[in-house]
Design an enzyme around this catalytic site. Structure first.
Site, short mmCIF file in Angstrom:
data_model
loop_
_atom_site.label_atom_id
_atom_site.label_comp_id
_atom_site.label_asym_id
_atom_site.label_seq_id
_atom_site.Cartn_x
_atom_site.Cartn_y
_atom_site.Cartn_z
N LYS A 1 4.03 0.12 10.54
CA LYS A 1 4.09 1.33 9.73
C LYS A 1 3.48 2.52 10.49
CE LYS A 1 3.30 0.57 5.40
NZ LYS A 1 2.59 0.39 4.10
N ARG B 1 5.54 -12.78 9.83
CA ARG B 1 6.12 -11.48 9.53
C ARG B 1 7.42 -11.32 10.30
NH1 ARG B 1 2.79 -6.49 11.15
NH2 ARG B 1 4.82 -5.49 10.96
N GLU C 1 0.86 -1.17 0.00
CA GLU C 1 0.00 0.00 0.00
C GLU C 1 0.91 1.23 0.00
OE1 GLU C 1 -3.56 -0.51 2.82
OE2 GLU C 1 -2.12 -2.01 3.52
#
Length: 555
Positions: free
Chosen positions: A276, A266, A37
């Protein structure tokens, strides 16, 4: 085309799935994608995903798409699009054909949503966001149906058209999937497919005022592009049900070879955060100088600090791919960059905490030119010119007034050490300033010891580095440490409580003359100090410390 062979070290469960799919004929090739994104800068966790997606495709002679899932214009910016492309290229990967955007498929997404409405599998809901959360229930309590859930198909088509035409206010209504409000999986309790956003999109401008949710757009983008293996992190494990439900209920995409999603753990790195949102807070609150601050775990920050693409690829391979979340030891990352720079970084001398040393028996006014290797194990790198004279700079920590123990190998009164690539010296006395600090050290040197090993029974165990004073180049050194004191800072709601106040210390010292015009971004091993690179964002001669040496100096 047959797949390339992979080492046992590189094997993982995803490769096993791919091998099975190819052997059974489910897929004839491998197509992956990296779908960020564009709402921030990439970090080390994204680097792991990049290496996995691009590396897997390459391993099987397939290809990987770079696709921006740009479905939320309120948080996205073309700056992030450009930085992500730059980071992927810098890591050594290239995508198939042109960069792709989910926004390029908005017409298909819209028609897919209309198809779900016509199949009575989606409806326009006018509950507020708070009411939707309340109706959804809890993990122990099933949700209840929205009062708008049983609207007619025709009404929903009309209402969705009005959403598209901008006839409703932002937040007034959404399009929801009609699945199961009693599902044990919260994500399946009539998830939102579309919402209204009156924002100018960086690609489609003002063509649209309704935007698909990530879960809806993501699987459709994969299907449109013919992705065979959709690889993502474990937090999307439950969302795989939405992924499958969407494709299974759309005629164009419910095919035997449609994409399937596979999840891996992750990357959670010690003394860092890969959230983020939290990284953005660090930038917004000025805890760091920006997204590319060398203390940040962003790819741009690691690059500026001196990490290399090869070291990050090596790190990604070392930590492997699994289904178990864990906290990765930061020493693995540091080991990867050390191993890389140990082979590739030329050597030089820098004095970070300088103190003057006078060699009293060396002729005044004489400057001697000496030769030193650029790399002790790689003669092909050649040599560099260093200088020697009566006055030099050494590091303050390389001299002590009182010897702490018999293992001390540096300079003290009546003790000999060798100057790196130069002579043996012996300290005789020193001066102190008005504050009682040692200001000048006086020594003698042995002119017969240049380039020689200890002879005649003399045991000179210590070696220290230096810079000749008249040709020394002033430089600034940014000594970076871990940004956080706690190994798992993400556990803090307020991460400022875990910040390391000494994560950046700035020193003013000297480098040898050969670095006068050193290339920006160039990495060096400053002998006995660590690996440094010239900062890409600073004026003048500024060096960022990348990482310390494997074997730190001990007394």
């Amino acid at each position: 085309m047959p797949p390339k062979k992979t080492s046992e070290k590189s094997r993982n469960f995803i490769l096993n799935v791919i091998d099975e799919d190819l052997s059974t004929g489910k897929h004839s090739s491998v197509i992956t994608r990296f779908p960020p994104e564009p709402n921030g800068y990439l970090h080390i966790g994204h680097a792991k995903s990049i290496c996995l997606n691009f590396g897997t495709a390459k391993n099987y002679n397939g290809y990987c798409n770079l696709r921006f899932d740009d479905t939320n214009p309120s948080k996205e910016d073309i700056e992030f699009v450009n930085s992500i492309k730059k980071d992927v290229n810098w890591l050594g990967f290239s995508w198939n054909n042109e960069v792709k955007f989910s926004s390029s498929y908005f017409d298909i997404f819209y028609q897919s949503a209309v198809e779900l409405i016509k199949k009575n599998l989606a409806y326009v809901c006018f509950l507020s966001p708070e009411e939707i959360r309340k109706y959804r229930g809890t993990l122990k309590k099933p949700g209840k149906n929205s009062p708008f859930r049983d609207s007619t198909i025709n009404d929903n088509i009309v209402l969705f058209d009005k959403m598209k035409a901008g006839e409703f206010k932002e937040g007034e209504c959404v399009l929801r999937a009609k699945i199961d409000m009693a599902s044990s999986f919260m994500c399946m309790r009539d998830p939102t497919l579309y919402r209204i956003r009156f924002e100018t999109h960086h690609q489609t401008k003002d063509d649209w005022c309704i935007y698909p949710m990530y879960d809806f757009a993501h699987c459709l983008g994969d299907a449109i592009e013919g992705v065979t293996h959709s690889i993502c992190t474990l937090e999307f494990q439950d969302n795989r049900r939405i992924y499958n439900w969407t494709l299974e209920n759309l005629d164009a995409f419910n095919k035997p070879d449609r994409p399937h999603q596979y999840e891996f753990s992750r990357l959670n790195l010690e003394y860092a955060t890969t959230s983020k949102r939290k990284l953005k807070l660090l930038v917004d609150n000025d805890y760091v100088s920006g997204w590319n601050d060398p203390r940040m775990p962003t790819i741009s920050g690691l690059k500026r600090r001196g990490y290399t693409p090869a070291s990050i690829r090596d790190f990604s391979e070392r930590i492997g791919v699994s289904k178990v979340n864990s906290l990765t030891d930061i020493s693995i990352l540091e080991s990867s960059i050390r191993d890389d720079l140990n082979l590739t970084a030329p050597r030089a001398m820098a004095v970070i905490n300088p103190i003057k040393l006078v060699i009293e028996n060396y002729p005044e006014g004489k400057i001697e030119s000496l030769s030193a290797p650029l790399h002790p194990q790689n003669e092909e790198m050649g040599a560099r010119k260093i200088f020697f004279s009566r006055e030099i700079y050494i590091d303050k920590d390389d001299f002590t007034e009182v010897v702490p123990n018999n293992k001390y190998k540096r300079l003290s009164i009546d003790k000999e050490v060798r100057l790196r690539n130069s002579y043996v010296i012996k300290a005789s006395r020193f001066n102190k300033d008005e504050n009682g600090n040692i200001s000048t050290i006086y020594c003698t040197y042995d002119p017969d010891t240049l380039g020689k090993n200890p002879i005649d029974g003399r045991k000179v165990k210590g070696v220290i580095h230096y810079v000749e004073s008249t040709k020394a180049i002033s430089a600034k050194f940014k000594i970076y440490d871990r940004l956080f004191l706690d190994s798992n800072p993400s556990q803090f709601d307020d991460m400022s409580l875990a910040l390391n106040p000494n994560s950046l210390i700035i020193k003013n010292g000297y480098v040898e003359y050969s670095l006068k015009n050193v290339e920006i971004g160039k990495a060096y091993q400053f002998e006995r100090e660590g690996y440094f690179c010239r900062d890409t964002e600073s004026e003048g001669l500024v060096f960022n410390k990348t990482v310390g040496l494997r074997d730190t100096w001990s007394q």
